[in-house]
Scaffold this motif. Structure first.
Motif, mmCIF file in Angstrom:
data_model
loop_
_atom_site.group_PDB
_atom_site.id
_atom_site.type_symbol
_atom_site.label_atom_id
_atom_site.label_comp_id
_atom_site.label_asym_id
_atom_site.label_seq_id
_atom_site.Cartn_x
_atom_site.Cartn_y
_atom_site.Cartn_z
ATOM 1 N N SER A 1 0.845 -1.193 0.000
ATOM 2 C CA SER A 1 0.000 0.000 0.000
ATOM 3 C C SER A 1 0.877 1.238 0.000
ATOM 4 C CB SER A 1 -0.916 0.017 1.235
ATOM 5 O OG SER A 1 -1.809 -1.072 1.224
ATOM 6 N N ASN B 1 -3.461 0.722 -3.420
ATOM 7 C CA ASN B 1 -3.101 -0.661 -3.108
ATOM 8 C C ASN B 1 -2.744 -1.402 -4.394
ATOM 9 O OD1 ASN B 1 -3.875 -0.192 -0.334
ATOM 10 N ND2 ASN B 1 -5.989 -0.304 -1.050
ATOM 11 N N GLY C 1 -7.849 3.268 -2.429
ATOM 12 C CA GLY C 1 -8.594 3.149 -1.185
ATOM 13 C C GLY C 1 -8.902 4.522 -0.624
ATOM 14 N N ASP C 2 -9.341 4.573 0.621
ATOM 15 C CA ASP C 2 -9.695 5.854 1.238
ATOM 16 C C ASP C 2 -8.480 6.764 1.396
ATOM 17 O OD1 ASP C 2 -12.333 5.099 1.420
ATOM 18 O OD2 ASP C 2 -12.125 4.287 3.454
#
Length: 217
Positions: free
Chosen positions: A114, A168, A163-164
């Motif tokens: 990530s 990723n 993602g938030d």
């Protein structure tokens, strides 16, 4: 002599155990397990064991390969349980089996990681742009010095998702006796290509594979 292959996890605090210290750690583990380990012959006998691939410091893994030999035949479950009873925190044997393939069959490894950022939209766009570029040039240390290498032909992106607060990514990279890449090469290339602050986290080796993408065993 019984040839055994164990697959083990290395995660949590254990990701900070260097490859050199991992050798010492496994030596103590074998001695404490009281398994009938086969010793090398000669002036300085020592337990024979080897790891398929070195794992970079700070990386986690669910698929590390450990080969060793036994003098007596034991069930795979018994071998697994004896080792797990004395393994350090963050390391666990998940599978024990016979050695089927030679180490030279390893061709690639699957990684996931990530990239955490306050500007996920821009980082995601930059990552996609780098992935789509015709080449990804990095400077890599070799025995002959620093060499510019294009990692794009040997890299296969499996997923790149936003993602938030992170991007990723999972990918295949070459691994084995000839060429070994790890995700830090892509991460460094992205840092140079995009003027965006981000922090790599949760770098994990997911699988060790043969050339046809089958799991090495």
């Amino acid at each position: 002599m019984i040839r055994v292959r164990a697959t083990f996890e290395k995660c949590g605090r254990a990701k900070y155990i260097s490859h050199l210290d991992l050798n010492r750690c496994m030596l103590r583990t074998f001695r404490r397990s009281r398994l009938p380990i086969w010793y090398t012959e000669g002036f300085n006998p020592h337990p024979y064991y080897s790891f398929a691939l070195a794992l970079s410091l700070g990386f986690e893994s669910s698929c590390e390969i450990l080969d060793f030999n036994l003098n007596e035949e034991l069930s795979f479950d018994e071998i697994r349980d004896k080792l797990n009873a004395v393994m350090p925190e963050g390391m666990r044997i998940v599978k024990v089996a016979e050695q089927k393939q030679k180490i030279t069959a390893i061709a690639k490894a699957e990684y996931s990681f990530s990239l955490v950022s306050d500007d996920t939209d821009r980082l995601f766009a930059a990552a996609q742009e780098l992935i789509a570029s015709p080449e990804i040039l990095i400077e890599k240390k070799t025995k002959k010095g620093i060499k510019t290498v294009d990692i794009k032909p040997d890299m296969e992106i499996l997923s790149c998702e936003k993602g938030d607060n992170s991007v990723n990514i999972s990918m295949y990279l070459p691994a084995g006796t000839q060429t070994n890449y790890n995700p830090t090469l892509f991460i460094e290339a992205l840092k140079k290509a995009a003027d965006i602050a981000f922090e790599p986290q949760n770098i994990r080796r997911i699988a060790i594979l043969c050339a046809d993408n089958s799991v090495f065993d």
